[in-house]
Scaffold this motif. Structure first.
Motif: not given
Length: 310
Positions: A35-60
Motif C-alpha cells: 500500500x505504501x509503495x503503490x500510494x507514494x509511487x502514484x504521488x511521485x509519478x503524478x506530480x512528476x508527470x503532471x505539469x499543472x502540479x509543478x507547484x511548491x505544495x506538490x513539490x514538497x
C-alpha cells in the motif's frame, strides 16, 4: 558479551514465536508495504508527470513521498524476511546501516512537514508574497536543507550510538534497530551523550511543533474570515491533510522517545514503533489524496493512461 567489538549480530525479539503468527505478521507487513509503495509511487509519478502540479505544495509532497518510501523500505523488508524464514538476527553493520537510513528518512520527513506548514501559512496568510517567498529556487533550497539536516542528524546519532560499549547482550526488543533499544545494551556512562542528543532533538521537535501550532492558529483565523463557504472549504481542504499527518507523526515520535521508563513495556514499545515507522508511509498518500481533487484527478489520469497503453 564484554563490549561492542565482540558483537557480530543483533537479535530482533519483537517478532512472533509461533509459525502461524510469523506468517500473519509477514502478510500484514506485505500488505502495508505494498500500500505504501503503490500510494507514494502514484504521488511521485503524478506530480512528476503532471505539469499543472509543478507547484511548491506538490513539490514538497513529492519529497515527503520519497521520504516515506525510504523509511518503510529500510525497516520492513528485513522484518518480513525474518518472519518468513523464522530468523531473528541482523548483522552489526546491517543494524548500523538500518539505523542510519531510518533516521535519515524519518528526520527529513519531519523537516519537510515543517516546511509544508510554512508553505500553507504563506499561501493563505500572505498570498501576495507567495511567488516571492516560495519561488522555485527557494523551494529547492528548503528541500535540500531538509535532506541535508536529516543526513547530519542521522550521522551524528548513528556514530554516537555505535561508539558506545555494549555489554548487556545483543537482544533488541524491536523488529528493527532503534536507538532506545540499543541504549539498553550499553554499560557505559557515555550513553549520557546519546540521551543528551535525544534531549536536544526533543527541543528541536518542540520548537517545530510550536511553529506548526502558531502557523495553524494564524491560518484558521484567516480562513474563518473568508465570507464564502466555498472559499473556506477550499482553504481547509489544502490544510487539514497536512495537519493530520504532522499531528500523527509528532505525537507518535514524541511518545516513542520521550515516554517515561515506568510506562514502558514490550507491547507498548512495539505498537508505538509500528505507529510512527510503518503506518504513516501507508496512510499519508490516502490522507493527502482524499481531500485534494487535483491530486486525485492526476492519479486517476495516470492510472487510466497506463491501463489503456497496456
Amino acid at each position: 558479551m564484554s563490549n561492542s567489538s565482540s558483537i557480530r549480530h543483533f537479535l530482533l525479539l519483537a517478532l512472533a514465536d509461533t509459525r502461524q503468527l510469523q506468517l500473519l505478521h509477514f502478510c500484514l507487513l506485505l500488505g502495508i508495504s505494498l500500500a505504501a509503495l503503490l500510494g507514494n509511487g502514484l504521488i511521485i509519478s503524478a506530480v512528476a508527470c503532471g505539469h499543472h502540479l509543478h507547484t511548491p505544495m506538490f513539490f514538497f509532497l513529492l519529497n515527503l513521498a520519497l521520504s516515506d518510501l525510504g523509511s518503510i523500505c529500510t525497516t520492513v523488508p528485513k522484518a518480513m524476511h525474518n518472519s518468513l524464514w523464522d530468523t531473528r538476527d541482523i548483522s552489526y553493520t546491517g543494524c548500523a546501516a538500518q539505523l542510519f537510513f531510518f533516521l535519515f528518512f524519518i528526520s527529513a520527513e519531519f523537516y519537510l512537514l515543517t516546511i509544508m506548514c510554512y508553505d500553507r501559512y504563506v499561501s493563505i496568510c500572505k498570498p501576495l508574497h507567495y511567488g516571492t517567498l516560495l519561488g522555485s529556487r527557494a523551494c529547492a533550497h528548503m528541500a535540500a536543507a531538509a535532506w541535508a539536516s536529516g543526513f547530519l542528524y542521522s550521522l551524528l546519532h548513528t556514530v554516537n550510538t555505535f561508539s558506545l560499549p555494549l555489554c548487556h547482550g545483543n537482544a533488541l526488543g524491536q523488529f528493527f534497530c532503534e536507538i532506545p533499544q540499543i541504549l539498553k545494551l550499553s554499560c557505559s556512562n557515555s550513553s549520557l551523550r546519546e540521551h543528551g542528543l535525544i534531549a536536544v532533538s526533543a527541543c528541536l521537535l518542540f520548537g517545530c511543533f510550536v511553529f506548526i501550532v502558531f502557523s495553524y492558529v494564524q491560518i484558521f483565523r484567516v480562513v474563518l474570515r473568508i465570507p464564502s463557504e466555498q472559499g473556506r472549504h477550499k482553504a481547509f481542504s489544502t490544510c487539514l491533510p497536512h495537519l493530520a499527518v504532522a499531528s500523527l507523526f509528532i505525537s507518535t515520535g514524541t511518545l516513542t522517545y520521550l515516554k517515561p521508563p515506568s510506562v514502558s513495556s514490550p507491547s507498548l514499545d512495539l505498537a508505538l514503533s509500528v505507529l510512527y515507522s510503518v503506518v504513516p508511509p501507508a496512510l499519508n498518500p490516502l490522507i493527502y489524496s482524499l481531500r485534494n481533487q487535483e491530486l486525485k484527478a492526476a492519479g486517476w489520469t495516470l492510472m487510466t493512461g497506463c491501463f489503456h497503453k497496456h
